[in-house]
Design a protein around this motif. Structure first.
Motif, mmCIF file in Angstrom:
data_model
loop_
_atom_site.group_PDB
_atom_site.id
_atom_site.type_symbol
_atom_site.label_atom_id
_atom_site.label_comp_id
_atom_site.label_asym_id
_atom_site.label_seq_id
_atom_site.Cartn_x
_atom_site.Cartn_y
_atom_site.Cartn_z
ATOM 1 N N LEU A 95 0.955 -1.212 0.109
ATOM 2 C CA LEU A 95 0.132 -0.169 -0.058
ATOM 3 C C LEU A 95 0.727 1.301 -0.176
ATOM 4 C CD1 LEU A 95 -3.000 0.798 0.206
ATOM 5 C CD2 LEU A 95 -2.759 0.927 2.533
ATOM 6 N N ILE A 96 2.075 1.305 0.793
ATOM 7 C CA ILE A 96 2.858 2.211 0.867
ATOM 8 C C ILE A 96 3.452 2.486 -0.336
ATOM 9 C CG2 ILE A 96 4.812 3.240 2.040
ATOM 10 C CD1 ILE A 96 3.844 1.874 4.680
ATOM 11 N N MET A 97 4.164 1.463 -0.874
ATOM 12 C CA MET A 97 5.045 1.391 -2.128
ATOM 13 C C MET A 97 4.273 1.820 -3.321
ATOM 14 S SD MET A 97 8.163 0.960 -1.384
ATOM 15 C CE MET A 97 8.754 0.354 -3.193
ATOM 16 N N ASP A 98 2.839 1.335 -3.401
ATOM 17 C CA ASP A 98 2.352 1.335 -4.733
ATOM 18 C C ASP A 98 1.377 2.714 -4.688
ATOM 19 O OD1 ASP A 98 3.169 -1.090 -5.443
ATOM 20 O OD2 ASP A 98 1.301 -2.124 -5.036
ATOM 21 N N ASN A 99 1.268 3.237 -3.531
ATOM 22 C CA ASN A 99 0.261 4.361 -3.506
ATOM 23 C C ASN A 99 0.880 5.728 -2.668
ATOM 24 O OD1 ASN A 99 -2.541 3.259 -4.364
ATOM 25 N ND2 ASN A 99 -1.577 1.764 -2.990
ATOM 26 N N GLN A 100 1.170 5.821 -1.613
ATOM 27 C CA GLN A 100 2.069 6.601 -0.999
ATOM 28 C C GLN A 100 3.219 7.147 -1.731
ATOM 29 O OE1 GLN A 100 1.458 9.066 1.285
ATOM 30 N NE2 GLN A 100 3.478 9.911 1.265
ATOM 31 N N LEU A 101 4.035 6.096 -2.107
ATOM 32 C CA LEU A 101 5.325 6.516 -3.051
ATOM 33 C C LEU A 101 5.213 6.396 -4.386
ATOM 34 C CD1 LEU A 101 7.989 4.524 -0.873
ATOM 35 C CD2 LEU A 101 7.086 7.058 -0.542
ATOM 36 N N ASN A 102 3.762 6.491 -4.760
ATOM 37 C CA ASN A 102 3.572 6.857 -6.296
ATOM 38 C C ASN A 102 2.917 8.140 -6.557
ATOM 39 O OD1 ASN A 102 2.565 6.274 -9.088
ATOM 40 N ND2 ASN A 102 1.272 4.897 -8.543
ATOM 41 N N LEU A 103 1.446 8.299 -6.447
ATOM 42 C CA LEU A 103 0.702 9.653 -6.473
ATOM 43 C C LEU A 103 0.505 10.110 -5.131
ATOM 44 C CD1 LEU A 103 -1.663 8.894 -9.308
ATOM 45 C CD2 LEU A 103 0.530 9.918 -9.382
ATOM 46 N N GLY A 104 0.602 9.334 -4.106
ATOM 47 C CA GLY A 104 0.425 9.934 -2.613
ATOM 48 C C GLY A 104 -0.885 9.520 -2.267
ATOM 49 N N GLN A 149 -7.755 2.206 -9.836
ATOM 50 C CA GLN A 149 -6.485 1.494 -10.404
ATOM 51 C C GLN A 149 -5.571 2.792 -10.828
ATOM 52 O OE1 GLN A 149 -7.345 -1.450 -13.680
ATOM 53 N NE2 GLN A 149 -6.458 0.185 -15.066
ATOM 54 N N GLN A 150 -4.302 2.501 -10.743
ATOM 55 C CA GLN A 150 -3.237 3.325 -11.290
ATOM 56 C C GLN A 150 -2.094 2.720 -11.834
ATOM 57 O OE1 GLN A 150 -2.189 6.422 -7.651
ATOM 58 N NE2 GLN A 150 -2.977 4.248 -6.599
ATOM 59 N N ASN A 151 -1.525 3.503 -12.349
ATOM 60 C CA ASN A 151 -0.443 3.078 -13.225
ATOM 61 C C ASN A 151 1.082 3.193 -12.354
ATOM 62 O OD1 ASN A 151 -1.400 2.384 -15.684
ATOM 63 N ND2 ASN A 151 -1.436 4.482 -16.163
ATOM 64 N N ASP A 152 1.731 2.159 -12.310
ATOM 65 C CA ASP A 152 3.154 2.405 -11.736
ATOM 66 C C ASP A 152 4.264 1.540 -12.493
ATOM 67 O OD1 ASP A 152 4.652 2.720 -9.500
ATOM 68 O OD2 ASP A 152 3.809 1.244 -8.252
ATOM 69 N N ILE A 153 5.471 1.878 -12.094
ATOM 70 C CA ILE A 153 6.655 1.400 -12.729
ATOM 71 C C ILE A 153 6.841 -0.019 -12.329
ATOM 72 C CG2 ILE A 153 8.791 1.942 -13.682
ATOM 73 C CD1 ILE A 153 8.177 4.756 -12.869
ATOM 74 N N GLU A 154 7.315 -1.015 -12.919
ATOM 75 C CA GLU A 154 7.493 -2.332 -12.355
ATOM 76 C C GLU A 154 8.911 -2.199 -11.913
ATOM 77 O OE1 GLU A 154 7.134 -6.958 -13.382
ATOM 78 O OE2 GLU A 154 6.666 -5.544 -14.875
ATOM 79 N N THR A 155 9.171 -2.665 -10.788
ATOM 80 C CA THR A 155 10.673 -2.876 -9.972
ATOM 81 C C THR A 155 11.439 -4.333 -10.464
ATOM 82 O OG1 THR A 155 9.811 -1.943 -8.122
ATOM 83 C CG2 THR A 155 11.708 -3.085 -7.902
#
Length: 405
Positions: A44-53, A195-201
């Motif tokens: 939740l933190i990695m995908d959201n807080q450290l994405n768009l917040g 749903q959001q877009n994120d960059i794969e690690t």
């Protein structure tokens, strides 16, 4: 890649939305996936807080985020800005002295704290002076059964009460009459998946960063170079710096500067967050721990026979289980890594010195005396010191796991 989160509105007595609870989801299906609480919180933190917040997801309102026992132990809340969130301490947290100290630290760092699905016992009394919100699951405990407790808690000046799982208008009206301040449940709104877009690690790069963090004297230069090889990790690092968690006095102009600003202990915690969220998810933590034991075991054997390869031997052990952890072929895991040919070949099963060292470690783990004797003979070593090396590796892994996780 796509990442998902569900949000459910929280209403006041005038049926106005005042906050949202954020719930981890791994797809469009609106139900909690079968994963550990710390993995859910970390993702939740990695995908959201450290994405768009979280502010983006809650339209600037407070976000309620679950913190379970493992999340509390790993101090995952420290990656969330105190002004934006309310931390829900899950019912799985036990009211121990150790947990009280961690909760008290969060309170003094200005985090607002809530108790989720609360069931009262006297052991919770010390915690209550730190709590600003108590959530009662009124399907699990009827409003009638908690009437006396609600009356008692209403007298606490700094504490608010929330009725959750309110499913009918009658339940809402009764809870309101009893003095509840806030309400949450299907009567108002079901959780909505966003749903959001994120960059794969790149998981292998994460493991390389992890291996550097495990060292007694980590190299900020090397860690910065590794972050630079993965766009997703570099972005998360800079988002963390700019997320409001830490006071920022000057602009960050490089990844190295960002890491220096965090400092060694925060770097370790951040790498632990990444590991929890994206490497060992859905896998037994024992696999990750075993790879760390192997890394030290291999290093000690290499040090005794050929110290010049101890660093490569360390990485051989660390990466030896990554195919099992990620459910991917080893060739796919290591193909894009800047490994020397000798290290790459050993992980691919080609017979060389690093492979033979790993073979000794595997034979020792299996407890097969015959396999161990054969593996030792290929290295031309005796097995006298292996129990000592293995015990050292276990102590070392336990020490660094406690430090990072």
């Amino acid at each position: 890649m796509k990442v998902f989160v569900a949000r459910q509105a929280i209403f006041n007595r005038r049926k106005q939305v005042v906050a949202y609870e954020l719930l981890f989801r791994d797809g469009t299906r609106n139900s909690f996936p079968d994963i550990a609480d710390d993995v859910a919180t970390a993702k939740l933190i990695m995908d959201n807080q450290l994405n768009l917040g979280t502010r983006y997801l809650t339209s600037g309102k407070k976000a309620l985020i679950n913190i379970g026992p493992d999340s509390l132990k790993q101090e995952l809340a420290h990656f969330l800005p105190a002004r934006d969130v309310i931390l829900e301490l899950l019912e799985s947290i036990t009211p121990t002295t150790e947990n009280y100290e961690k909760v008290r630290q969060l309170f003094h760092q200005d985090y607002r704290l809530a108790l989720d699905d609360f069931e009262y016992t006297k052991k919770w009394e010390p915690f209550l002076k730190l709590i600003r919100l108590v959530k009662f699951d009124i399907q699990q405990n009827s409003l009638e059964s908690i009437k006396e407790l609600v009356e008692e808690f209403k007298q606490k000046k700094n504490m608010k009460l929330l009725a959750e799982k309110v499913e009918t208008e009658a339940e809402y009206e009764l809870a309101k009459k009893m003095g509840f301040h806030f309400f949450q449940g299907y009567f108002f709104a079901k959780p909505r998946v966003i749903q959001q877009n994120d960059i794969e690690t790149n998981h292998a790069i994460v493991m390389l960063i992890y291996s550097e963090v495990l060292k007694k004297h980590m190299s900020i230069d090397k860690i910065a170079r590794l972050f630079a090889q993965d766009t997703a990790l570099a972005y998360k690092l800079l988002r963390l710096i700019n997320s409001g968690v830490f006071p920022l006095k000057s602009r960050i102009e490089s990844l190295k500067q960002a890491l220096v600003y965090l400092g060694d202990e925060r770097i370790k915690k951040f790498v632990g967050l990444i590991m929890t969220a994206h490497v060992a998810e859905g896998k037994p933590t024992e696999l990750t721990r075993l790879s760390i034991v192997r890394s030290r075991f291999c290093e000690l054997i290499a040090k005794s026979i050929n110290p010049s390869i101890k660093s490569m031997s360390f990485l051989t052990g660390l990466f030896s289980l990554l195919d099992a952890i990620l459910d991917r072929p080893m060739e796919q895991v290591v193909s894009r890594l800047p490994f020397p040919e000798e290290l790459h070949d050993a992980l691919m099963g080609k017979h060389n010195l690093l492979y033979y060292i790993l073979n000794v470690v595997k034979a020792y783990e299996s407890g097969s005396w015959w396999q161990l004797q054969e593996a030792c003979s290929l290295l031309n070593i005796k097995d006298d010191h292996l129990p000592e090396f293995h015990a050292d590796a276990i102590r070392w892994a336990d020490m660094y796991n406690d430090t990072i996780f």
